[in-house]
Design a protein around this motif. Structure first.
Motif, PDB file in Angstrom:
ATOM      1  N   ALA A 152       0.725  -1.199  -0.279  1.00 59.95           N
ATOM      2  CA  ALA A 152      -0.320   0.078  -0.235  1.00 59.95           C
ATOM      3  C   ALA A 152       0.329   1.745   0.074  1.00 59.95           C
ATOM      4  CB  ALA A 152      -1.183  -0.028   0.795  1.00 59.95           C
ATOM      5  N   ARG A 153       2.363   1.370   0.651  1.00 62.50           N
ATOM      6  CA  ARG A 153       3.216   2.288   1.075  1.00 62.50           C
ATOM      7  C   ARG A 153       3.435   2.794  -0.404  1.00 62.50           C
ATOM      8  NH1 ARG A 153       5.368   1.221   5.878  1.00 62.50           N
ATOM      9  NH2 ARG A 153       3.405   1.916   7.021  1.00 62.50           N
ATOM     10  N   ILE A 154       3.748   1.389  -1.283  1.00 67.09           N
ATOM     11  CA  ILE A 154       4.212   2.007  -2.346  1.00 67.09           C
ATOM     12  C   ILE A 154       3.388   2.422  -3.771  1.00 67.09           C
ATOM     13  CG2 ILE A 154       5.178   0.709  -4.698  1.00 67.09           C
ATOM     14  CD1 ILE A 154       6.412  -1.611  -2.245  1.00 67.09           C
ATOM     15  N   ASP A 155       2.097   2.081  -2.832  1.00 64.07           N
ATOM     16  CA  ASP A 155       0.958   2.472  -4.263  1.00 64.07           C
ATOM     17  C   ASP A 155       1.049   3.881  -3.668  1.00 64.07           C
ATOM     18  OD1 ASP A 155       0.919   0.536  -5.631  1.00 64.07           O
ATOM     19  OD2 ASP A 155      -0.699  -0.608  -4.675  1.00 64.07           O
ATOM     20  N   GLY A 156       1.508   3.886  -2.334  1.00 67.77           N
ATOM     21  CA  GLY A 156       1.370   5.820  -2.604  1.00 67.77           C
ATOM     22  C   GLY A 156      -0.222   6.017  -1.609  1.00 67.77           C
ATOM     23  N   CYS A 157       0.038   5.327  -0.700  1.00 68.55           N
ATOM     24  CA  CYS A 157      -1.404   5.503   0.304  1.00 68.55           C
ATOM     25  C   CYS A 157      -0.139   5.700   1.478  1.00 68.55           C
ATOM     26  CB  CYS A 157      -1.777   3.677   1.332  1.00 68.55           C
ATOM     27  SG  CYS A 157      -3.181   3.540   2.416  1.00 68.55           S
ATOM     28  N   SER A 158      -1.411   7.292   1.970  1.00 71.14           N
ATOM     29  CA  SER A 158      -1.329   7.301   3.444  1.00 71.14           C
ATOM     30  C   SER A 158      -1.617   6.866   4.953  1.00 71.14           C
ATOM     31  CB  SER A 158      -1.425   9.104   3.453  1.00 71.14           C
ATOM     32  OG  SER A 158      -3.121   8.553   4.137  1.00 71.14           O
ATOM     33  N   GLU A 159      -0.409   7.876   5.256  1.00 69.36           N
ATOM     34  CA  GLU A 159      -0.285   6.405   6.553  1.00 69.36           C
ATOM     35  C   GLU A 159      -1.344   5.936   7.246  1.00 69.36           C
ATOM     36  OE1 GLU A 159       2.935   4.917   7.303  1.00 69.36           O
ATOM     37  OE2 GLU A 159       3.544   6.398   5.727  1.00 69.36           O
ATOM     38  N   PHE A 160      -2.445   7.049   7.245  1.00 71.64           N
ATOM     39  CA  PHE A 160      -3.621   7.563   7.744  1.00 71.64           C
ATOM     40  C   PHE A 160      -4.140   6.453   7.306  1.00 71.64           C
ATOM     41  CE2 PHE A 160      -7.906   8.539   8.486  1.00 71.64           C
ATOM     42  CZ  PHE A 160      -8.584   8.005  10.135  1.00 71.64           C
ATOM     43  N   GLY A 161      -4.465   6.250   5.848  1.00 74.04           N
ATOM     44  CA  GLY A 161      -4.547   5.046   5.458  1.00 74.04           C
ATOM     45  C   GLY A 161      -4.630   4.203   5.035  1.00 74.04           C
ATOM     46  N   ILE A 162      -3.549   3.457   5.415  1.00 78.52           N
ATOM     47  CA  ILE A 162      -2.886   3.339   6.131  1.00 78.52           C
ATOM     48  C   ILE A 162      -3.888   1.667   6.861  1.00 78.52           C
ATOM     49  CG2 ILE A 162      -0.808   1.285   7.078  1.00 78.52           C
ATOM     50  CD1 ILE A 162       0.632   3.049   5.000  1.00 78.52           C
ATOM     51  N   TYR A 163      -3.233   2.882   8.130  1.00 77.41           N
ATOM     52  CA  TYR A 163      -4.139   2.801   9.919  1.00 77.41           C
ATOM     53  C   TYR A 163      -6.007   2.019   9.377  1.00 77.41           C
ATOM     54  CZ  TYR A 163      -7.286   4.111  13.395  1.00 77.41           C
ATOM     55  OH  TYR A 163      -7.987   3.929  13.714  1.00 77.41           O
ATOM     56  N   ARG A 164      -6.506   3.383   7.812  1.00 81.99           N
ATOM     57  CA  ARG A 164      -7.466   2.973   7.917  1.00 81.99           C
ATOM     58  C   ARG A 164      -8.442   1.990   7.146  1.00 81.99           C
ATOM     59  NH1 ARG A 164     -12.328   3.149   7.524  1.00 81.99           N
ATOM     60  NH2 ARG A 164     -13.922   4.473   6.996  1.00 81.99           N
ATOM     61  N   ARG A 165      -8.129   1.877   6.010  1.00 82.09           N
ATOM     62  CA  ARG A 165      -7.875   0.460   4.725  1.00 82.09           C
ATOM     63  C   ARG A 165      -7.229  -0.948   5.128  1.00 82.09           C
ATOM     64  NH1 ARG A 165      -7.197   4.713   1.127  1.00 82.09           N
ATOM     65  NH2 ARG A 165      -8.684   5.846   1.455  1.00 82.09           N
ATOM     66  N   ILE A 166      -5.959  -0.935   6.200  1.00 76.35           N
ATOM     67  CA  ILE A 166      -5.480  -2.128   6.282  1.00 76.35           C
ATOM     68  C   ILE A 166      -5.960  -2.934   7.424  1.00 76.35           C
ATOM     69  CG2 ILE A 166      -3.116  -3.592   5.716  1.00 76.35           C
ATOM     70  CD1 ILE A 166      -2.845  -1.487   3.266  1.00 76.35           C
ATOM     71  N   ILE A 167      -4.985  -2.224   8.493  1.00 77.99           N
ATOM     72  CA  ILE A 167      -4.538  -2.237  10.232  1.00 77.99           C
ATOM     73  C   ILE A 167      -5.710  -2.987  10.797  1.00 77.99           C
ATOM     74  CG2 ILE A 167      -3.600  -1.821  12.145  1.00 77.99           C
ATOM     75  CD1 ILE A 167      -2.057  -3.018   9.819  1.00 77.99           C
ATOM     76  N   LEU A 168      -6.708  -1.396  10.946  1.00 73.95           N
ATOM     77  CA  LEU A 168      -7.623  -1.719  11.222  1.00 73.95           C
ATOM     78  C   LEU A 168      -8.525  -2.341  10.789  1.00 73.95           C
ATOM     79  CD1 LEU A 168      -9.194   0.684  13.640  1.00 73.95           C
ATOM     80  CD2 LEU A 168     -10.575   1.805  12.260  1.00 73.95           C
ATOM     81  N   PRO A 169      -9.401  -2.756   9.399  1.00 74.45           N
ATOM     82  CA  PRO A 169     -10.128  -4.074   9.981  1.00 74.45           C
ATOM     83  C   PRO A 169      -9.856  -5.248   9.808  1.00 74.45           C
ATOM     84  CG  PRO A 169      -9.998  -2.398   7.678  1.00 74.45           C
ATOM     85  CD  PRO A 169      -9.016  -2.001   7.992  1.00 74.45           C
ATOM     86  N   LEU A 170      -8.385  -5.437   9.764  1.00 75.14           N
ATOM     87  CA  LEU A 170      -7.996  -7.235  10.244  1.00 75.14           C
ATOM     88  C   LEU A 170      -7.797  -6.410  11.893  1.00 75.14           C
ATOM     89  CD1 LEU A 170      -4.487  -6.604   8.367  1.00 75.14           C
ATOM     90  CD2 LEU A 170      -6.686  -8.308   7.809  1.00 75.14           C
ATOM     91  N   SER A 171      -7.937  -5.672  12.482  1.00 72.35           N
ATOM     92  CA  SER A 171      -7.921  -5.843  13.694  1.00 72.35           C
ATOM     93  C   SER A 171     -10.017  -6.092  14.302  1.00 72.35           C
ATOM     94  CB  SER A 171      -7.323  -4.448  14.159  1.00 72.35           C
ATOM     95  OG  SER A 171      -5.618  -4.668  13.375  1.00 72.35           O
ATOM     96  N   LYS A 172     -10.587  -6.547  13.729  1.00 72.80           N
ATOM     97  CA  LYS A 172     -11.602  -6.591  14.103  1.00 72.80           C
ATOM     98  C   LYS A 172     -11.501  -7.128  15.327  1.00 72.80           C
ATOM     99  CE  LYS A 172     -14.581  -5.181  10.404  1.00 72.80           C
ATOM    100  NZ  LYS A 172     -14.951  -6.298   8.820  1.00 72.80           N
ATOM    101  N   GLN A 173     -11.185  -8.438  15.164  1.00 73.17           N
ATOM    102  CA  GLN A 173     -11.656  -9.695  16.588  1.00 73.17           C
ATOM    103  C   GLN A 173     -10.750  -8.284  18.013  1.00 73.17           C
ATOM    104  OE1 GLN A 173      -9.057 -13.175  15.538  1.00 73.17           O
ATOM    105  NE2 GLN A 173     -10.982 -14.156  16.764  1.00 73.17           N
TER     106      GLN A 173
END
Lengths: 305, 284
Positions: free
Chosen positions: B181-202
């Motif tokens: 995601a970072r290589i694709d130009g996603c911002s740091e907040f975007g990584i939190y919001r779109r990747i880490i948060l959904p994976l942390s649901k449990q």
């Protein structure tokens, strides 16, 4: 590259700071402030003169604070001992039965945990109604089955009040240690138990020689949580006996004493912020020591394993 | 397992012993369930019926006790206040806590460990014993008698355990997605919001229950911070109600049922998550 790192640093700060500030202002600062406040003489809610540790001296040696303080802490100690003796040992026994897959264990597990989700206020009021000496169902049932000799004024009798409230509290909490011990025993690798079995130990000695030593971490956690819980008992007394820890202070604890002193008050009816803060400091120093000790004990245990 | 307590193929003495254990477990189950059933049945009766016929079913089913508690007893307002306060505190806790955990778990920098330790030290601090300073602070900030007094304290109290649990959870997530995601130009907040948060649901669910149940049930902080009856939460409101209607047991049992039955319902639906969530602090 460099600006990228700087940018990342800024992001990290934005992510961490709000939470850090909240914890700093509302958790850490009040603890330091209450120590600071305990070193002063107060007039209502106005801070007056610096008096060093004299508030602490009053708690430990001056009438009426001394009498109330030692009376209250005596009850906290009774809470701790009774909870360890009854709640936690029964919890260990139940946890063992459940971990051995006794018939119906999945259902028992879920039932025992139900009251743990209730508010202490609701539990206190519910049992205050059931334990009412005239109309409560406990005494009515005892009379109904011919045991009227056992019917008491449970909450109105100075000798019975504390044990009764502790019993109600155990009703509320028992599922918790049960589940913790259950999980602890469940996590023991099967090989250990099989090996002991092949050595010819019976179930009783297997429990004390293999299982119990291996669940010492759970035992430590439950002991510390019980210690902290017993030190901070408040709602149960407030709801079932009132702020004065009646009858005749027979159920008074550090929690209720602390509250009366802080917000109005021991015998005089006025808030005494200096003395109150000092009692608060005593409570949190004891609590903090207990949790720090447990953290150390548990770490050492991990190294040994 | 070798010592599993099965009835098949064991000696007579063992069978007897296991039956005795079953009896104890059943007795204790009854001791939990019966008082709750009796509470509900009593909530449908009049006070006179409760006193005269404590064991019998209500003569006629009527929910008028509930109506009275809900409207005249202000339980509608108390319930709503509890929902607002618990909901806002949990939202803030999960949002701020997951952000902080993300910054601790997914980046390496000098202060990383120090920040983690500060949160960690907050876990076991007994905030109740600092209530005087907290009260004076709220007075100065003019937050007494507002939702915010409760929301800010609950959020701050919940953050340390939230950061602790979520950091552990997020550390175990794989790095690949994030790097891509970072290589694709996603911002740091975007990584939190779109990747880490959904994976942390449990992890978020466990944290929500671990903190949400004690917040919902808390009595102490409203007692100190809230005087205005319109802002009281359920446990505090209940003490007001019990003071006012001492002798009307039908109403009192209805009030208790309103406090207890919703939480039993949620518990029955989600009992595994509840057990895991509430014991999260004591089991690794």
């Amino acid at each position: 590259m460099r600006s990228r790192r700087a940018k990342q640093g800024l992001w990290i700060a934005i992510f961490v700071l709000p939470a850090l500030i909240m914890v700093g202002i509302f958790i850490i600062a009040p603890l330091f402030l209450s120590f600071y406040n305990s070193l002063y003489n107060w007039d209502g809610i106005k801070r007056r003169d610096f008096i060093g540790l004299r508030n602490f001296a009053s708690i430990f040696s001056q009438y009426p604070y001394k009498d109330r303080f030692f009376n209250a802490i005596k009850h906290n100690i009774i809470w701790f001992i009774a909870t360890m003796l009854f709640q936690n040992s029964i919890g260990l026994f139940f946890g063992y039965l459940l971990s051995r897959r006794i018939k119906g264990s999945e259902i028992y597990k879920r039932i025992f945990f139900i009251p743990v989700t209730f508010s202490l206020v609701a539990v206190g009021f519910l049992w205050a109604l059931y334990l009412n000496p005239i109309w409560g169902i406990v005494n009515k049932t005892l009379k109904q089955i011919g045991l009227s000799g056992l019917a008491h004024t449970w909450l109105g009798d100075a000798r019975l009040a504390t044990p009764t409230i502790i019993a109600v509290n155990i009703w509320r909490w028992l599922g918790f240690p049960t589940l913790i011990f259950y999980a602890g025993i469940n996590n023991i690798p099967e090989e250990y138990i099989e090996a002991a079995y092949l050595d010819g130990s019976n179930e009783w000695s297997l429990f004390w020689k293999i299982i119990f030593p291996l669940i010492i971490p759970s035992v430590t956690i439950i002991t510390v949580l019980t210690f902290i819980g017993s030190l901070n008992v408040f709602e149960q007394i407030y709801v079932m006996e009132g702020l004065d820890g009646g009858p005749f202070y027979s159920t008074d604890t550090l929690g209720t004493l602390f509250y009366r002193t802080a917000f109005g008050s021991v015998d005089t009816g006025l808030p005494e912020i200096g003395i109150g803060s000092a009692i608060g400091v005593v409570i949190y120093v004891l609590t903090f020591t207990a949790s720090a000790t447990s953290a150390l004990l548990l770490r050492r245990k991990e190294v040994e394993l | 397992m070798i010592f599993n307590m099965k009835f098949k193929g064991v000696s007579f003495e063992k069978k007897l012993l296991y039956m005795f254990f079953e009896l104890i477990l059943i007795t204790y189950s009854i001791m939990i369930i019966l008082p709750l059933i009796n509470m509900f049945i009593s909530s449908l009766k009049s006070t006179r019926e409760i006193f005269m016929f404590p064991y019998s079913l209500p003569q006629s089913i009527s929910f008028k006790n509930y109506v009275q508690v809900w409207i005249k007893g202000n339980f509608g307002i108390y319930f709503l206040n509890s929902v607002i306060v618990t909901g806002s505190s949990l939202f803030l806790t999960l949002f701020l806590g997951s952000l902080a955990a993300y910054a601790i778990a997914r980046y390496s920098y000098k202060l990383n460990t120090l920040i983690y330790l500060i949160f960690l030290s907050g876990i076991m601090l007994p905030l109740k014993s600092a209530i005087i300073s907290l009260f004076l602070m709220m007075k100065t900030l003019r937050l007494l008698n507002t939702y915010w007094a409760l929301i800010s304290v609950y959020t701050a109290m919940s953050l340390p355990s939230t950061v602790f649990i979520l950091t552990g959870f997020m550390r175990s997530l794989p790095r690949d997605l994030e790097n891509a995601a970072r290589i694709d130009g996603c911002s740091e907040f975007g990584i939190y919001r779109r990747i880490i948060l959904p994976l942390s649901k449990q992890g978020l669910a466990i944290v929500a229950i671990y903190n949400g149940v004690p917040i919902w049930n808390d009595f102490f902080f409203p007692l100190v911070f809230i005087q205005n009856d319109k802002l009281k939460t359920l446990p505090l409101g209940m003490t007001v109600f019990f003071g006012q209607y001492q002798t009307n047991w039908g109403l009192l049992f209805a009030a208790l049922s309103i406090a207890i039955i919703p939480i039993i319902t949620v518990y029955i639906l989600l009992s595994n998550q509840f057990i895991r969530g509430i014991t999260a602090g004591a089991i690794k």
